[in-house]
Motif scaffolding. Structure first.
Motif, PDB file in Angstrom:
ATOM      1  N   TYR A   1       0.825  -1.224   0.000  1.00  0.00           N
ATOM      2  CA  TYR A   1       0.000   0.000   0.000  1.00  0.00           C
ATOM      3  C   TYR A   1       0.857   1.272   0.000  1.00  0.00           C
ATOM      4  O   TYR A   1       0.478   2.278  -0.586  1.00  0.00           O
TER       5      TYR A   1
ATOM      6  N   GLY B   1      -9.534   4.393  10.318  1.00  0.00           N
ATOM      7  CA  GLY B   1      -9.135   3.642   9.119  1.00  0.00           C
ATOM      8  C   GLY B   1      -7.710   4.044   8.791  1.00  0.00           C
ATOM      9  O   GLY B   1      -7.403   4.476   7.681  1.00  0.00           O
TER      10      GLY B   1
ATOM     11  N   GLU C   1      -8.181   0.769  13.085  1.00  0.00           N
ATOM     12  CA  GLU C   1      -8.061   0.099  11.781  1.00  0.00           C
ATOM     13  C   GLU C   1      -8.540  -1.347  11.935  1.00  0.00           C
ATOM     14  O   GLU C   1      -8.357  -1.958  12.980  1.00  0.00           O
TER      15      GLU C   1
ATOM     16  N   ARG D   1      -2.457  -4.416   8.116  1.00  0.00           N
ATOM     17  CA  ARG D   1      -2.163  -2.974   8.068  1.00  0.00           C
ATOM     18  C   ARG D   1      -1.723  -2.465   9.443  1.00  0.00           C
ATOM     19  O   ARG D   1      -0.824  -1.643   9.539  1.00  0.00           O
TER      20      ARG D   1
ATOM     21  N   ALA E   1     -10.189  -2.114  15.209  1.00  0.00           N
ATOM     22  CA  ALA E   1     -11.573  -1.664  15.376  1.00  0.00           C
ATOM     23  C   ALA E   1     -12.340  -1.857  14.090  1.00  0.00           C
ATOM     24  O   ALA E   1     -11.786  -1.731  12.988  1.00  0.00           O
ATOM     25  N   ASP E   2     -13.621  -2.155  14.231  1.00  0.00           N
ATOM     26  CA  ASP E   2     -14.519  -2.170  13.081  1.00  0.00           C
ATOM     27  C   ASP E   2     -15.336  -0.882  13.145  1.00  0.00           C
ATOM     28  O   ASP E   2     -16.163  -0.709  14.046  1.00  0.00           O
ATOM     29  N   LEU E   3     -15.115   0.002  12.192  1.00  0.00           N
ATOM     30  CA  LEU E   3     -15.750   1.325  12.239  1.00  0.00           C
ATOM     31  C   LEU E   3     -17.238   1.285  11.900  1.00  0.00           C
ATOM     32  O   LEU E   3     -17.915   2.306  12.019  1.00  0.00           O
TER      33      LEU E   3
ATOM     34  N   THR F   1      -9.449   9.404   5.882  1.00  0.00           N
ATOM     35  CA  THR F   1      -9.202   9.614   4.453  1.00  0.00           C
ATOM     36  C   THR F   1      -9.423   8.318   3.680  1.00  0.00           C
ATOM     37  O   THR F   1      -8.907   7.268   4.061  1.00  0.00           O
TER      38      THR F   1
HETATM   39  C1  LIG Z   1      -8.127   3.012   0.975  1.00  0.00           C
HETATM   40  S1  LIG Z   1      -7.530   2.588   2.578  1.00  0.00           S
HETATM   41  C2  LIG Z   1      -7.184   4.192   3.286  1.00  0.00           C
HETATM   42  C3  LIG Z   1      -6.108   4.114   4.321  1.00  0.00           C
HETATM   43  C4  LIG Z   1      -5.622   5.481   4.836  1.00  0.00           C
HETATM   44  N1  LIG Z   1      -6.675   6.178   5.569  1.00  0.00           N
HETATM   45  C5  LIG Z   1      -5.126   6.336   3.689  1.00  0.00           C
HETATM   46  O1  LIG Z   1      -5.727   7.384   3.409  1.00  0.00           O
HETATM   47  O2  LIG Z   1      -4.125   5.953   3.050  1.00  0.00           O
HETATM   48  C6  LIG Z   1      -9.020   2.115   3.463  1.00  0.00           C
HETATM   49  C7  LIG Z   1      -8.711   1.612   4.875  1.00  0.00           C
HETATM   50  O3  LIG Z   1      -9.931   1.457   5.611  1.00  0.00           O
HETATM   51  C8  LIG Z   1      -9.831   0.256   6.368  1.00  0.00           C
HETATM   52  N2  LIG Z   1     -11.201  -0.202   6.659  1.00  0.00           N
HETATM   53  C9  LIG Z   1     -12.139  -0.603   5.764  1.00  0.00           C
HETATM   54  N3  LIG Z   1     -13.266  -0.957   6.408  1.00  0.00           N
HETATM   55  C10 LIG Z   1     -13.051  -0.765   7.735  1.00  0.00           C
HETATM   56  C11 LIG Z   1     -13.840  -0.956   8.900  1.00  0.00           C
HETATM   57  N4  LIG Z   1     -15.083  -1.427   8.835  1.00  0.00           N
HETATM   58  N5  LIG Z   1     -13.301  -0.643  10.097  1.00  0.00           N
HETATM   59  C12 LIG Z   1     -12.023  -0.173  10.185  1.00  0.00           C
HETATM   60  N6  LIG Z   1     -11.226   0.022   9.117  1.00  0.00           N
HETATM   61  C13 LIG Z   1     -11.726  -0.274   7.894  1.00  0.00           C
HETATM   62  C14 LIG Z   1      -9.072  -0.680   5.447  1.00  0.00           C
HETATM   63  O4  LIG Z   1      -8.523  -1.787   6.127  1.00  0.00           O
HETATM   64  C15 LIG Z   1      -8.024   0.263   4.880  1.00  0.00           C
HETATM   65  O5  LIG Z   1      -6.861   0.337   5.674  1.00  0.00           O
END
Ligand SMILES: C[S@@+](CC[C@H](N)C(=O)[O-])C[C@H]1O[C@@H](n2cnc3c(N)ncnc32)[C@H](O)[C@@H]1O
Length: 280
Positions: free
Chosen positions: A16, A46, A70, A75, A95-97, A113
């Motif tokens: 990533y 996240g 996250e 990650r 965490a699950d958001l 973001t």
């Molecule tokens: C496109 S990446 C963005 C990562 C970082 N914020 C950035 O801008 O580079 C999306 C992130 O959201 C996390 N994510 C997706 N669904 C999630 C959830 N339900 N709870 C927590 N994290 C989540 C993914 O694991 C991933 O790391």
């Protein structure tokens, strides 16, 4: 048959740091530039591999508490390695958001973001959570992506996936049904319109500002996009094809992107919004 390198990459969301240079990295500075004063606390929702937290810790020496939430263990592990030099200034939590647990403190800045579409249709919970975790003068800085969508709700990355499925033999008109059959909600449906989002935010937070930029993705090869897709979307879309065709699927996504690049001068272009949300 053992999985190909790109399938393993998709499963672990690896690569990533490199892939995010194509699109997500620009959000980081854009968001951090909106922070005024000398914050002591920031929560990134996240937080991925910890890049925003690292940039914030470097930029704001006053930051004593930088917290990442996250879901992906891979990650979180990469973020822990990256942020180890900052010691006790950092805390990372799994965490699950879509069902976030409360934290025992509030923060002056909350950021998120390129994440909100993954929380669909439960986005409201993260706004309620942020409202309960902001200090009275704090702000929640959020970026959201808004690809154009067709009558089936497909757009943005879905378009490249549609081309890839067609290249693998699915008739074009059947693609929306293939998505539905596999329970894959198009990303352009997950990304609500700005008006829809404002309605979801409204009960919890006030919209104090909104900026817009165009996110244009360009690549110099099919392989580069193939890896960007695997690192960003993981195996979200690849379950649309049987396991033995997944390596071929990732290659076809890369080729479809490269064809667009040659034809249009870019792979994709879509508006991104930066919202500044404050307590009501
Ligand atoms: C496109 S990446 C963005 C990562 C970082 N914020 C950035 O801008 O580079 C999306 C992130 O959201 C996390 N994510 C997706 N669904 C999630 C959830 N339900 N709870 C927590 N994290 C989540 C993914 O694991 C991933 O790391």
């Amino acid at each position: 048959m053992s999985p190909s390198a790109v399938e393993i990459q998709a499963r672990t969301l690896a690569g990533y740091a490199d892939a995010s240079r194509l699109r997500q990295v620009q959000d980081r500075d854009w968001v951090l530039d909106r922070i005024t004063g000398a914050p002591e606390s920031l929560i990134d929702l996240g937080s991925g591999i910890g890049q925003l937290l690292q940039a914030a810790l470097e930029r704001f020496p006053t930051l004593r508490r930088a917290v990442g939430l996250e879901r992906s263990e891979h990650r979180l592990a990469e973020a822990a390695d990256r942020l180890r030099p900052y010691g006790e200034r950092v805390a990372l939590h799994r965490a699950d958001l879509t069902a976030p647990e409360p934290l025992p403190f509030r923060a002056e800045v909350i950021t998120q973001t390129s994440v909100l579409h993954w929380l669909h249709p439960d986005e409201e919970r993260v706004f309620a959570w942020a409202a309960a975790h902001l200090t009275p003068d704090g702000s929640f800085l959020l970026t959201t992506y808004h690809p154009a969508r067709d009558e089936h709700g497909l757009g943005g990355e879905d378009e490249l996936v549609r081309d890839a499925l067609v290249a693998l033999g699915t008739p074009r008109q059947e693609v929306p049904a293939v998505f539905a059959r596999h329970g894959v909600l198009p990303i352009a449906t997950r990304t609500r319109t700005a008006e829809d989002l404002a309605a979801v935010i409204g009960p919890h937070l006030r919209v104090a500002g909104r900026l817009e930029r165009e996110a244009v993705v360009t690549v110099d090869s099919a392989e580069r996009y193939e890896h960007f897709h695997a690192a960003t979307f993981g195996d979200y879309y690849s379950r649309l094809v049987p396991e033995e065709r997944r390596a071929e699927f990732f290659r076809a996504v890369g080729e479809s992107a490269w064809r667009r690049q040659r034809e249009r001068g870019h792979v994709s272009s879509m508006p991104v919004l930066l919202w500044t949300l404050t307590s009501r």
